[in-house]
Design an enzyme around this catalytic site. Sequence first.
Site, PDB file in Angstrom:
ATOM      1  N   GLU A  46      -6.426  -7.806  -1.015  1.00  0.00           N
ATOM      2  CA  GLU A  46      -6.927  -7.607   0.523  1.00  0.00           C
ATOM      3  C   GLU A  46      -8.348  -7.425   0.519  1.00  0.00           C
ATOM      4  O   GLU A  46      -9.012  -6.362   0.684  1.00  0.00           O
ATOM      5  CB  GLU A  46      -6.177  -6.435   1.320  1.00  0.00           C
ATOM      6  CG  GLU A  46      -4.743  -7.103   1.708  1.00  0.00           C
ATOM      7  CD  GLU A  46      -4.489  -5.859   2.767  1.00  0.00           C
ATOM      8  OE1 GLU A  46      -5.018  -5.256   3.493  1.00  0.00           O
ATOM      9  OE2 GLU A  46      -2.989  -5.836   2.845  1.00  0.00           O
ATOM     10  N   GLU A  84       0.788  -1.111   0.155  1.00  0.00           N
ATOM     11  CA  GLU A  84       0.100   0.269   0.036  1.00  0.00           C
ATOM     12  C   GLU A  84       0.751   1.327   0.245  1.00  0.00           C
ATOM     13  O   GLU A  84       0.522   2.165   0.734  1.00  0.00           O
ATOM     14  CB  GLU A  84      -0.784  -0.036   1.080  1.00  0.00           C
ATOM     15  CG  GLU A  84      -2.127  -1.231   1.005  1.00  0.00           C
ATOM     16  CD  GLU A  84      -3.350  -0.930   2.033  1.00  0.00           C
ATOM     17  OE1 GLU A  84      -4.319  -1.268   1.857  1.00  0.00           O
ATOM     18  OE2 GLU A  84      -3.180  -0.576   3.313  1.00  0.00           O
TER      19      GLU A  84
END
Length: 578
Positions: free
Chosen positions: A233, A157
Amino acid sequence: MTSFTIGDTDFLRDGRKHQVIAGALHYFRIHPDQWQDRIRKARLMGLNTIETYVAWNAHEPRRGEWDATGWNDLGRFLDLVHAEGMDAIVRPGPYICAEWHNGGLPTWLTAGERALRSSDPAFLADISAYLRRVYEIVAPRQIDRGGPVVLVQIENEYGAYGSDKAYLEALVALTREAGITVPLTTVDQPTDQMLADGSLPELHKTGSFGSRSTERLATLRAHQPTGPLMCSEFWDGWFDWWGGVHHTTDVDAAASDLDALLAAGASVNIYMFHGGTNFGLTNGANHKGRYLPIVTSYDYDAPLDEAGDPTAKFFAFRDVIAKYAPVPDELPAPRASAPVASVELTPAGAWTDAAASASPAPLPATFDELGHLSALVRYDVALPPMSGPGLLTVEEVRDLAWVSVDGQPVGTLSRTRHDQALRIPAGRTLSILVEEQGRVNYDHRLGEEKGLIGAPMLDGAPLGDWTSTPLDVQAIADEVATRTAPRSGDGPHAWTGDLVLDAPADLFLDTGAWTKGYAFVNGFFLGRYWRNGPQRTLFVPAPATRAGVNRVVVLELEELLSPRAEFVRGLCLGDTEE
């Protein structure tokens, strides 16, 4: 050997379209003797792949002391995945977030003079050594060499943190030089800026989200015009923090979003399939204007709960997956009932009264300056003559402090409450016991120092000649396990007791009648407890127990309302939002 590549619209396994249906298991959050059980249950839910982060600070808590054995045996974990007939995705960071202490970065790294998560040469030198060690384990276990690893992720991320393309390019070059040949991915939340900043053209972009699957896949497709869509995710639950509630998600809503992903042909990694536990002192913390330390349980409201038992979400997800992929007929066997017992605890004396081991200094030393990896440092200073009470002020306490004068408790200072001042009585010696409650695991507070920050003042005048005494709670627990001593006065006391078992078993230790501290069984560090909630039980994995006598040690920082250790039937993780 089997090949795994990226096609125009899909992942290709030996040239045939393949939908990755994965679930997250963090080997460092599960007792190694229970890895196989959790992996097998993932296959029984219909998953074909296991994903794991790699926690650098678990492998190398001190610079140069690399460990890939026992709890850190990533190779064995991947071999067990392969033995179950499943693939693996590895996400080595070096930053992982994961609600894990310091986002997985070692404190010796973040305490240095280097720009984190950037192309700073000093940072690149350190992470290069780390990643080479990880890839020595991963490279021979890639699918094209007969192993399970099909994907490796670059960073984590990153678009939510920075946009240093030279940093990402260096990570890719290092990864390829280390022999990683499988496809490389990145993951970001599906916003235009994060997806643009967090990847490179040669890396396959994936998304992280837990709802509105159709909309978010469309955003991802706009930034990833070809190749398979993947939510790497899929947030099927959430984490808890002390003083909050136990977070759950609606089973039907989560199953519907998973259905939408799979119906669109997207690949998915369910985060988490099984969350496990932040054993010891491994929990992280969030800080978005208020410091919130993560609890010991990482149950995450996942399909497999903290103790490894299937939940309603397990069966709902299994039914969804069966519409798109083969699912074994076999179901996980029900867990045997946990032993229920009440154990009397015997006082073992004070435990935070270690003699000062360092010379006085003008300022309190931080945990980082001390190189201290445990939870507590005690700060002592002589008080000047006072005609009456005075006002103690601190720049900042990270994260919770118990203040006493001449051994008598005065009060607490809490970072979460934004405390900076406390009135104290006249006396000879001021003692401040500071607990590091978990390092922030997200954004730009990574690596911030812990302890008493700055120069504490009394009525506006600086206090000098501080002694800073680090306290290792694991070592203290080992020492008090065999002693008894009468309880005297207020403040932190240790307690011990014996639980007799017919055989090793998973246990659930109810801490509701205790206040705040740390618990151990047979020297195994279960983690933190706190009546602040929401979590009430600590999970004791069966491999930490034995037939016969099991020694329980409790290091209480305040007060046990009942000097007993209660072992109950199952998990109690607290009230949920109504």
